[in-house]
Design a protein around this motif. Structure first.
Motif, PDB file in Angstrom:
ATOM      1  N   ALA A 161       0.868   5.386  12.747  1.00 47.66           N
ATOM      2  CA  ALA A 161      -0.470   5.944  12.527  1.00 47.66           C
ATOM      3  C   ALA A 161      -1.546   4.961  12.968  1.00 47.66           C
ATOM      4  N   GLN A 162      -1.337   3.689  12.682  1.00 47.57           N
ATOM      5  CA  GLN A 162      -2.311   2.681  13.094  1.00 47.57           C
ATOM      6  C   GLN A 162      -2.368   2.549  14.609  1.00 47.57           C
ATOM      7  N   GLN A 163      -1.225   2.673  15.260  1.00 47.04           N
ATOM      8  CA  GLN A 163      -1.211   2.582  16.710  1.00 47.04           C
ATOM      9  C   GLN A 163      -1.960   3.750  17.342  1.00 47.04           C
ATOM     10  N   GLU A 164      -1.883   4.926  16.735  1.00 49.87           N
ATOM     11  CA  GLU A 164      -2.636   6.080  17.236  1.00 49.87           C
ATOM     12  C   GLU A 164      -4.135   5.817  17.163  1.00 49.87           C
ATOM     13  N   VAL A 180     -10.512   0.693  10.160  1.00 49.57           N
ATOM     14  CA  VAL A 180     -10.806  -0.735  10.291  1.00 49.57           C
ATOM     15  C   VAL A 180      -9.522  -1.550  10.178  1.00 49.57           C
ATOM     16  N   THR A 181      -8.687  -1.204   9.221  1.00 46.49           N
ATOM     17  CA  THR A 181      -7.426  -1.933   9.044  1.00 46.49           C
ATOM     18  C   THR A 181      -6.545  -1.806  10.277  1.00 46.49           C
ATOM     19  N   ALA A 182      -6.472  -0.612  10.835  1.00 43.76           N
ATOM     20  CA  ALA A 182      -5.648  -0.397  12.029  1.00 43.76           C
ATOM     21  C   ALA A 182      -6.130  -1.243  13.193  1.00 43.76           C
ATOM     22  N   THR A 236      -5.299  -4.951  12.737  1.00 42.95           N
ATOM     23  CA  THR A 236      -3.887  -5.314  12.631  1.00 42.95           C
ATOM     24  C   THR A 236      -3.330  -5.639  14.013  1.00 42.95           C
ATOM     25  N   ALA A 237      -2.563  -6.708  14.099  1.00 45.12           N
ATOM     26  CA  ALA A 237      -1.945  -7.077  15.376  1.00 45.12           C
ATOM     27  C   ALA A 237      -1.067  -5.942  15.878  1.00 45.12           C
ATOM     28  N   GLU A 238      -1.050  -5.753  17.190  1.00 41.38           N
ATOM     29  CA  GLU A 238      -0.325  -4.623  17.775  1.00 41.38           C
ATOM     30  C   GLU A 238       1.125  -4.570  17.310  1.00 41.38           C
ATOM     31  N   ALA A 239       1.786  -5.711  17.245  1.00 44.33           N
ATOM     32  CA  ALA A 239       3.202  -5.737  16.868  1.00 44.33           C
ATOM     33  C   ALA A 239       3.436  -5.326  15.424  1.00 44.33           C
ATOM     34  N   ASP A 240       2.383  -5.401  14.616  1.00 39.59           N
ATOM     35  CA  ASP A 240       2.525  -5.100  13.187  1.00 39.59           C
ATOM     36  C   ASP A 240       1.993  -3.729  12.800  1.00 39.59           C
TER      37      ASP A 240
END
Length: 199
Positions: free
Chosen positions: A69-72, A56-58, A61-65
């Motif tokens: 792991a969150q981007q995956e 949920v956090t990932a 979160t805004a893409e730039a931030d």
């Protein structure tokens, strides 16, 4: 070239009744669309992680931030959403397990519910952001639940799909599959519905 997205969620794989009915539909569709492409999303053999705080956090979160792991996590969700966007029609096999949908299906749907991506809230209520297209739900059950007040499978599926913008939904039921006197008749009726839907 038309694209059909097939979403499988039977724990019995191709042996599951929902998988078999969906396969029958796809075979008939391919006869009418010989150049058509079938994309399969197998939720059992390629399971989507169940929702947790990290996911949920990932996604929030805004893409730039985002961390790597969150981007995956976001990339996986984006891929699932893009499969729906690129499909011309969607076929979903959804068996009933203990009065509801498979947990693997719920995990998949959780990845599709993205505020600002697949839906948005307005002062008039939520609006789905995905373009509408035909969706065929293959609802298989061991007992009899349709219109009984105890069907928590299809009302949930239709509400969720409507929520993200998919409203052109046809439901093909096969009930009483664990009732010897009804199973064959129910499957035959479902196959006739498939033939009618394709024609």
């Amino acid at each position: 070239m038309a694209t059909l997205l097939h979403i499988k969620s039977s724990i019995f794989g191709d042996g599951g009744k929902s998988s078999q009915l969906a396969a029958d539909f796809i075979k008939k569709w391919q006869e009418t669309e010989p150049q058509g492409q079938v994309v399969t999303r197998d939720l059992i053999n390629n399971a989507t992680p169940h929702l947790d705080a990290d996911i949920v956090t990932a996604l929030m979160t805004a893409e730039a931030d985002r961390s790597t792991a969150q981007q995956e996590v976001a990339t996986h969700s984006d891929q699932l959403i893009n499969e729906i966007r690129q499909a011309d029609l969607i076929v979903i096999g959804v068996p009933m397990y203990n009065f509801g949908i498979p947990s693997q299906m719920k995990a998949y749907l959780d990845q599709l519910a993205r505020a600002g991506v697949t839906f948005k809230y307005t002062d008039k209520g939520p609006i789905g952001l995905l373009d509408d297209k035909p969706v065929y739900l293959f609802a298989t059950r061991g007992g009899l639940y349709r219109d009984s007040g105890a069907d928590f499978q299809i009302p949930f599926m239709t509400q969720f799909l409507n929520f993200i913008g998919l409203k052109d939904i046809d439901i093909i039921y096969a009930e009483g599959l664990n009732m010897e006197a009804m199973a064959d008749t129910s499957l035959a009726a479902a196959k006739q519905q498939i033939a009618n839907a394709i024609n």
